[in-house]
Design a protein around this motif. Structure first.
Motif, mmCIF file in Angstrom:
data_model
loop_
_atom_site.group_PDB
_atom_site.id
_atom_site.type_symbol
_atom_site.label_atom_id
_atom_site.label_comp_id
_atom_site.label_asym_id
_atom_site.label_seq_id
_atom_site.Cartn_x
_atom_site.Cartn_y
_atom_site.Cartn_z
ATOM 1 N N UNK A 249 15.934 -40.456 -30.363
ATOM 2 C CA UNK A 249 14.998 -41.078 -31.270
ATOM 3 C C UNK A 249 13.777 -39.944 -30.754
ATOM 4 N N UNK A 250 13.998 -38.856 -31.343
ATOM 5 C CA UNK A 250 13.226 -37.685 -31.235
ATOM 6 C C UNK A 250 12.703 -36.749 -32.310
ATOM 7 N N UNK A 251 11.607 -36.179 -32.372
ATOM 8 C CA UNK A 251 11.217 -35.371 -33.477
ATOM 9 C C UNK A 251 12.300 -34.396 -33.796
ATOM 10 N N UNK A 252 12.304 -34.109 -35.238
ATOM 11 C CA UNK A 252 13.356 -32.971 -35.679
ATOM 12 C C UNK A 252 13.176 -31.776 -35.120
ATOM 13 N N UNK A 253 11.730 -31.529 -34.731
ATOM 14 C CA UNK A 253 11.489 -30.100 -33.957
ATOM 15 C C UNK A 253 12.151 -29.747 -32.681
ATOM 16 N N UNK A 254 12.736 -30.884 -32.059
ATOM 17 C CA UNK A 254 13.428 -30.775 -30.782
ATOM 18 C C UNK A 254 14.807 -30.224 -31.030
ATOM 19 N N UNK A 255 15.415 -30.538 -32.435
ATOM 20 C CA UNK A 255 17.017 -30.178 -32.621
ATOM 21 C C UNK A 255 17.115 -28.686 -32.243
ATOM 22 N N UNK A 256 17.982 -28.363 -31.500
ATOM 23 C CA UNK A 256 18.344 -27.011 -31.049
ATOM 24 C C UNK A 256 19.409 -26.452 -31.816
ATOM 25 N N UNK A 257 20.034 -27.177 -32.674
ATOM 26 C CA UNK A 257 21.054 -26.617 -33.398
ATOM 27 C C UNK A 257 21.464 -27.697 -34.484
ATOM 28 N N UNK A 258 22.102 -26.994 -35.717
ATOM 29 C CA UNK A 258 22.004 -28.009 -36.879
ATOM 30 C C UNK A 258 23.099 -27.141 -37.835
ATOM 31 N N UNK A 259 23.613 -28.107 -38.725
ATOM 32 C CA UNK A 259 24.544 -27.498 -39.702
ATOM 33 C C UNK A 259 25.261 -28.509 -40.332
ATOM 34 N N UNK A 260 26.281 -27.968 -41.284
ATOM 35 C CA UNK A 260 27.293 -28.758 -42.092
ATOM 36 C C UNK A 260 28.307 -27.676 -42.491
ATOM 37 N N UNK A 261 29.470 -28.518 -42.584
ATOM 38 C CA UNK A 261 30.561 -27.824 -43.123
ATOM 39 C C UNK A 261 31.035 -28.674 -44.354
ATOM 40 N N UNK A 262 31.146 -27.739 -45.639
ATOM 41 C CA UNK A 262 31.546 -28.417 -46.817
ATOM 42 C C UNK A 262 33.089 -27.897 -47.136
ATOM 43 N N UNK A 263 33.666 -28.895 -47.391
ATOM 44 C CA UNK A 263 35.235 -28.907 -47.664
ATOM 45 C C UNK A 263 35.319 -28.690 -49.238
ATOM 46 N N UNK A 264 35.096 -27.407 -49.595
ATOM 47 C CA UNK A 264 35.135 -27.128 -51.057
ATOM 48 C C UNK A 264 36.489 -26.508 -51.356
ATOM 49 N N UNK A 265 36.511 -25.477 -52.284
ATOM 50 C CA UNK A 265 37.705 -24.527 -52.392
ATOM 51 C C UNK A 265 38.122 -24.053 -51.138
ATOM 52 N N UNK A 266 37.110 -23.507 -50.514
ATOM 53 C CA UNK A 266 37.128 -23.063 -48.788
ATOM 54 C C UNK A 266 36.348 -24.081 -48.104
ATOM 55 N N UNK A 267 36.301 -23.909 -46.755
ATOM 56 C CA UNK A 267 35.455 -24.702 -45.930
ATOM 57 C C UNK A 267 34.341 -23.672 -45.635
ATOM 58 N N UNK A 268 33.203 -24.084 -45.729
ATOM 59 C CA UNK A 268 32.055 -23.317 -45.792
ATOM 60 C C UNK A 268 31.078 -24.159 -44.594
ATOM 61 N N UNK A 269 30.913 -23.184 -43.407
ATOM 62 C CA UNK A 269 29.769 -23.701 -42.527
ATOM 63 C C UNK A 269 28.753 -23.047 -42.536
ATOM 64 N N UNK A 270 27.522 -23.917 -42.677
ATOM 65 C CA UNK A 270 26.357 -23.196 -42.404
ATOM 66 C C UNK A 270 25.748 -23.518 -41.291
ATOM 67 N N UNK A 271 25.209 -22.728 -40.365
ATOM 68 C CA UNK A 271 24.583 -22.950 -38.999
ATOM 69 C C UNK A 271 23.577 -22.446 -38.735
#
Ligand code: AHG
Ligand code: MN
Ligand code: MN
Ligand code: MN
Length: 339
Positions: free
Chosen positions: A154-176
């Protein structure tokens, strides 16, 4: 540069993580590298499971609802189990928040220093129609001296040290992002490796496409500011060859954000008179996507025009209205939001 017709010097995610760790040494202890490797394992497993979903009848409803009231799909539950086991197995995740889990999970046996917030399958309502879905995650380092509690998330988003997503489309794309820019990777299923394909991705402020992405089915419930803003985008635009904006809405946040990162424009899920605090969840949808957009030179704000990452949730499934995208597009929106 190699003379052969194929690139023999691939930058895999594993190599990228090690190079980042060496660049940030001696502060970087290798803990985050271990965590990112556990995350990539989870993405590979979920990608594989989704590919087989049709074959092994994993499509369809699980028959229960989750803590945010969503009808759970079988793949929501399977994706959640895969993710929980991967984080527990990493050894260095102590706290886990998942969309599909009512309460915080504390891995008592782990001595780890990290808390992970995740949306195991985002866009699952579209799954049966073959629309791209994804996994969204955000990482906090435990507070100093903490052995793992709700205070670590339960903290500010400014304290996130890493984040991203993997989209499972025609290929799997990880944005990090780990805080020094946004890098995109594509899963090579033959090698079983995520390969760096979008190094240092930046939103192009000058020549991005004029696209807006919002569920117009909610327009009856929008505030007057938002109604005026969206109506203004439907007029011919002097800076767009006298053409109005294009509307693009997939209904899967990962897919709508992925397009926004690659093409530019603006995506929004505003709070309205029906969903007073919006629909998207702060810890595992709004914060990770806001961090990615800012690292790519974009912006992310709530319905009051406040920066998403400055918010601090009071509950682990708290929701917020959100607008994110190209800086100039979000700034145009802000001129319509009366303070
Ligand atoms: P999830 O599948 O993880 O519950 O998230 C669904 C979210 C998000 O993916 C998307 O932007 C939004 O729901 C779409 O909502 P509407 O169908 O109401 O437009
Ligand atoms: Mn859901
Ligand atoms: Mn989601
Ligand atoms: Mn989900």
């Amino acid at each position: 540069d190699s003379k052969t017709p194929i690139d023999t010097d691939l930058i895999t995610l594993t190599r990228f993580i090690i190079e980042e760790q060496q660049r940030l040494a001696p502060e970087a202890t290798g803990e985050l590298s271990l965590l990112l490797n556990a995350l990539q394992y989870a993405f590979k497993f979920i990608a594989h499971t989704i590919r087989r979903a049709e074959l092994v009848n994993l499509i369809g409803l699980y028959g229960q609802t989750n803590s945010t009231g969503d009808d759970q799909k079988k793949l929501d539950v399977i994706g959640d189990e895969i993710f929980i086991n991967a984080m527990k197995g990493s050894g260095n995740v102590k706290v886990l928040v998942s969309e599909e889990q009512e309460d915080l999970i504390i891995f008592e046996g782990n001595s780890g220093n990290y808390a992970v917030c995740c949306d195991p399958i985002d866009g699952s309502s579209n799954l049966d129609a073959g629309v791209s879905v994804g996994t969204i995650f955000g990482v906090y380092k435990l507070q100093p001296g903490s052995t793992g509690s709700i205070k670590d998330v339960l903290r500010s988003g400014n304290e996130m040290v890493a984040a991203g997503y993997t989209m499972y489309g025609a290929s799997a794309h990880l944005m990090l992002t780990t805080g020094s820019g946004l890098n995109g990777f594509t899963l090579d299923t033959n090698l079983g490796e995520f390969i760096l394909t979008h190094p240092h991705l930046k939103l192009d402020d000058s020549s991005h496409k004029k696209i807006y992405s919002v569920n117009e089915g909610n327009s009856h419930y929008w505030s007057d500011d938002i109604k005026e803003y969206i109506a203004s985008l439907k007029q011919p635009q002097a800076d767009n060859h006298d053409k109005p904006y294009s509307a693009r809405y997939i209904g899967s946040m990962v897919a709508d954000v992925h397009r926004t990162l690659l093409y530019g424009g603006i995506f929004g899920y505003p709070a309205d008179s029906k969903s007073k605090t919006g629909k998207l969840r702060v810890l595992y949808e709004c914060f990770p996507m806001a961090l990615l957009l800012e690292q790519a030179g974009g912006m992310a704000v709530n319905d009051k025009g406040e920066r998403i990452l400055d918010l601090t949730p009071k509950k682990i499934h708290e929701r917020s209205g959100i607008w994110l995208g190209s800086k100039d597009e979000v700034e145009k929106l802000l001129t319509f939001i009366k303070k």
